[in-house]
Design a protein around this motif. Structure first.
Motif, PDB file in Angstrom:
ATOM      1  N   VAL A 196       0.794  -1.252   0.084  1.00  0.00           N
ATOM      2  CA  VAL A 196      -0.118  -0.043   0.043  1.00  0.00           C
ATOM      3  C   VAL A 196       0.838   1.276   0.093  1.00  0.00           C
ATOM      4  O   VAL A 196       0.669   2.294  -0.779  1.00  0.00           O
ATOM      5  CB  VAL A 196      -0.906  -0.065   1.252  1.00  0.00           C
ATOM      6  N   VAL A 197       1.889   1.089   0.789  1.00  0.00           N
ATOM      7  CA  VAL A 197       2.649   2.364   1.108  1.00  0.00           C
ATOM      8  C   VAL A 197       3.413   2.414  -0.503  1.00  0.00           C
ATOM      9  O   VAL A 197       3.472   3.714  -0.986  1.00  0.00           O
ATOM     10  CB  VAL A 197       3.608   2.188   2.028  1.00  0.00           C
ATOM     11  N   ILE A 199       2.656   1.364  -3.380  1.00  0.00           N
ATOM     12  CA  ILE A 199       1.542   1.955  -4.514  1.00  0.00           C
ATOM     13  C   ILE A 199       1.592   3.381  -4.384  1.00  0.00           C
ATOM     14  O   ILE A 199       1.267   4.139  -5.463  1.00  0.00           O
ATOM     15  CB  ILE A 199       0.530   1.097  -4.426  1.00  0.00           C
ATOM     16  N   ILE A 200       1.373   3.780  -3.201  1.00  0.00           N
ATOM     17  CA  ILE A 200       1.003   5.370  -2.982  1.00  0.00           C
ATOM     18  C   ILE A 200       2.085   6.068  -3.567  1.00  0.00           C
ATOM     19  O   ILE A 200       1.912   7.189  -4.133  1.00  0.00           O
ATOM     20  CB  ILE A 200       0.695   5.609  -1.614  1.00  0.00           C
ATOM     21  N   ASP A 201       3.392   5.468  -3.364  1.00  0.00           N
ATOM     22  CA  ASP A 201       4.477   6.294  -3.777  1.00  0.00           C
ATOM     23  C   ASP A 201       4.742   6.064  -5.098  1.00  0.00           C
ATOM     24  O   ASP A 201       5.862   6.745  -5.758  1.00  0.00           O
ATOM     25  CB  ASP A 201       5.843   5.897  -2.691  1.00  0.00           C
ATOM     26  N   GLY A 202       3.855   5.303  -5.956  1.00  0.00           N
ATOM     27  CA  GLY A 202       4.032   5.228  -7.225  1.00  0.00           C
ATOM     28  C   GLY A 202       5.291   4.450  -7.657  1.00  0.00           C
ATOM     29  O   GLY A 202       5.983   4.399  -8.659  1.00  0.00           O
ATOM     30  N   LEU A 203       5.742   3.312  -6.852  1.00  0.00           N
ATOM     31  CA  LEU A 203       7.032   2.446  -6.981  1.00  0.00           C
ATOM     32  C   LEU A 203       6.908   1.274  -7.537  1.00  0.00           C
ATOM     33  O   LEU A 203       7.924   0.504  -7.817  1.00  0.00           O
ATOM     34  CB  LEU A 203       7.877   2.419  -5.761  1.00  0.00           C
ATOM     35  N   VAL A 204       5.605   0.876  -7.745  1.00  0.00           N
ATOM     36  CA  VAL A 204       5.280  -0.531  -8.217  1.00  0.00           C
ATOM     37  C   VAL A 204       5.212  -0.579  -9.576  1.00  0.00           C
ATOM     38  O   VAL A 204       4.367   0.171 -10.190  1.00  0.00           O
ATOM     39  CB  VAL A 204       3.996  -1.089  -7.725  1.00  0.00           C
ATOM     40  N   ALA A 205       5.986  -1.410 -10.310  1.00  0.00           N
ATOM     41  CA  ALA A 205       5.840  -1.769 -11.780  1.00  0.00           C
ATOM     42  C   ALA A 205       4.806  -2.861 -12.069  1.00  0.00           C
ATOM     43  O   ALA A 205       5.519  -4.201 -11.830  1.00  0.00           O
ATOM     44  CB  ALA A 205       7.229  -1.949 -12.577  1.00  0.00           C
TER      45      ALA A 205
END
Length: 253
Positions: A196-197, A199-205
């Motif tokens: 969740v953290v 994803i919020i930070d936009g780090l998941v590809a």
């Protein structure tokens, strides 16, 4: 930015499959999947975050397998989960602003310490055949150990399975099959919090993460079957070998 070619798709599937087996039986599978993600071109922080997709999916599949076999211990589940989840949230928050250069020394120090402990004082980590599991309320210091493990796991996934096994088998004296089942429960839970953290930070590809997840899910199914059908002694040796291998990987990678 990453490049998704047939070669990299195959690499993610193969490393994910191997990691799924390794993570169900012991830990350290992220030492395969993290380099695979970085070889694709993902920076270390995105690879660390994207790797959690595979870990989450593998944990769900492994938990289902252990639960169907009656090896998922439910009596102390919530007291075990609470400190681990809290630590995972703290660790994921730390990972958002601390430099990636801290990942290697943390992993190296943890893996070498645990390897030495397994060799010098194996009874500290591995319960005896006649020992009964202990509850958190009887060993409150074990809750603190799970909290610290959650912090580490929220910060960097690599190697956290070994720490969870040390806390569950060593601290609470679960046999390695039940400890592995609870390990997947804890790892999956704080991985969800960490995701969740991230994803919020936009780090998941997401595309490479889901491809990796297909491999880890198949590997987890095989891993559960192996865990249920091999001896505790074989599991101990596999865990020790994987800890040593992870130590070597932490030195050379």
């Amino acid at each position: 930015m990453f490049e998704l070619t047939p070669f990299f798709i195959a690499l993610l599937l193969v490393t994910g499959f191997a990691a799924g087996i390794i993570n169900v039986l012991a830990g350290g599978g992220s030492n395969l999947t993290l380099p695979a993600l970085m070889v694709m071109g993902l920076p270390a922080d995105m690879a660390n975050a994207t790797n959690r997709v595979g870990v989450m999916l593998q944990s769900l599949v492994g938990l289902r397998g252990f639960n169907k076999s009656g090896r998922l211990e439910r009596t102390d589940m919530l007291p075990i989960l609470l400190p681990t989840l809290l630590g995972g949230a703290v660790g994921a928050g730390i990972a958002s602003f601390l430099p990636n250069s801290l990942l290697k020394p943390l992993l190296l120090g943890m893996m070498i310490s645990l390897s030495v402990l397994m060799i010098v004082k194996p009874k500290t980590v591995f319960p005896g055949p006649d020992e009964q599991p202990q509850r958190i309320r009887d060993r409150p210091w074990a809750a603190f150990g799970l909290f610290l493990t959650g912090i580490y796991g929220g910060f960097v996934q690599a190697g956290v399975g070994f720490l969870l096994l040390a806390a569950l088998a060593g601290g609470l004296r679960y046999d390695l099959v039940r400890a592995n089942a609870l390990k997947l429960l804890c790892a999956g839970s704080f991985t969800a919090v960490a995701l969740v953290v991230f994803i919020i930070d936009g780090l998941v590809a997401w595309v490479p993460g889901l491809i990796l997840g297909v491999g880890t899910m198949v590997g987890a199914q095989i891993g559960v079957r192996l865990a249920l059908n091999i001896s505790q002694t074989a599991l101990k040796w596999f865990l020790l070998c994987m800890t040593l291998a992870a130590s070597a990987a932490a030195i050379w990678l």
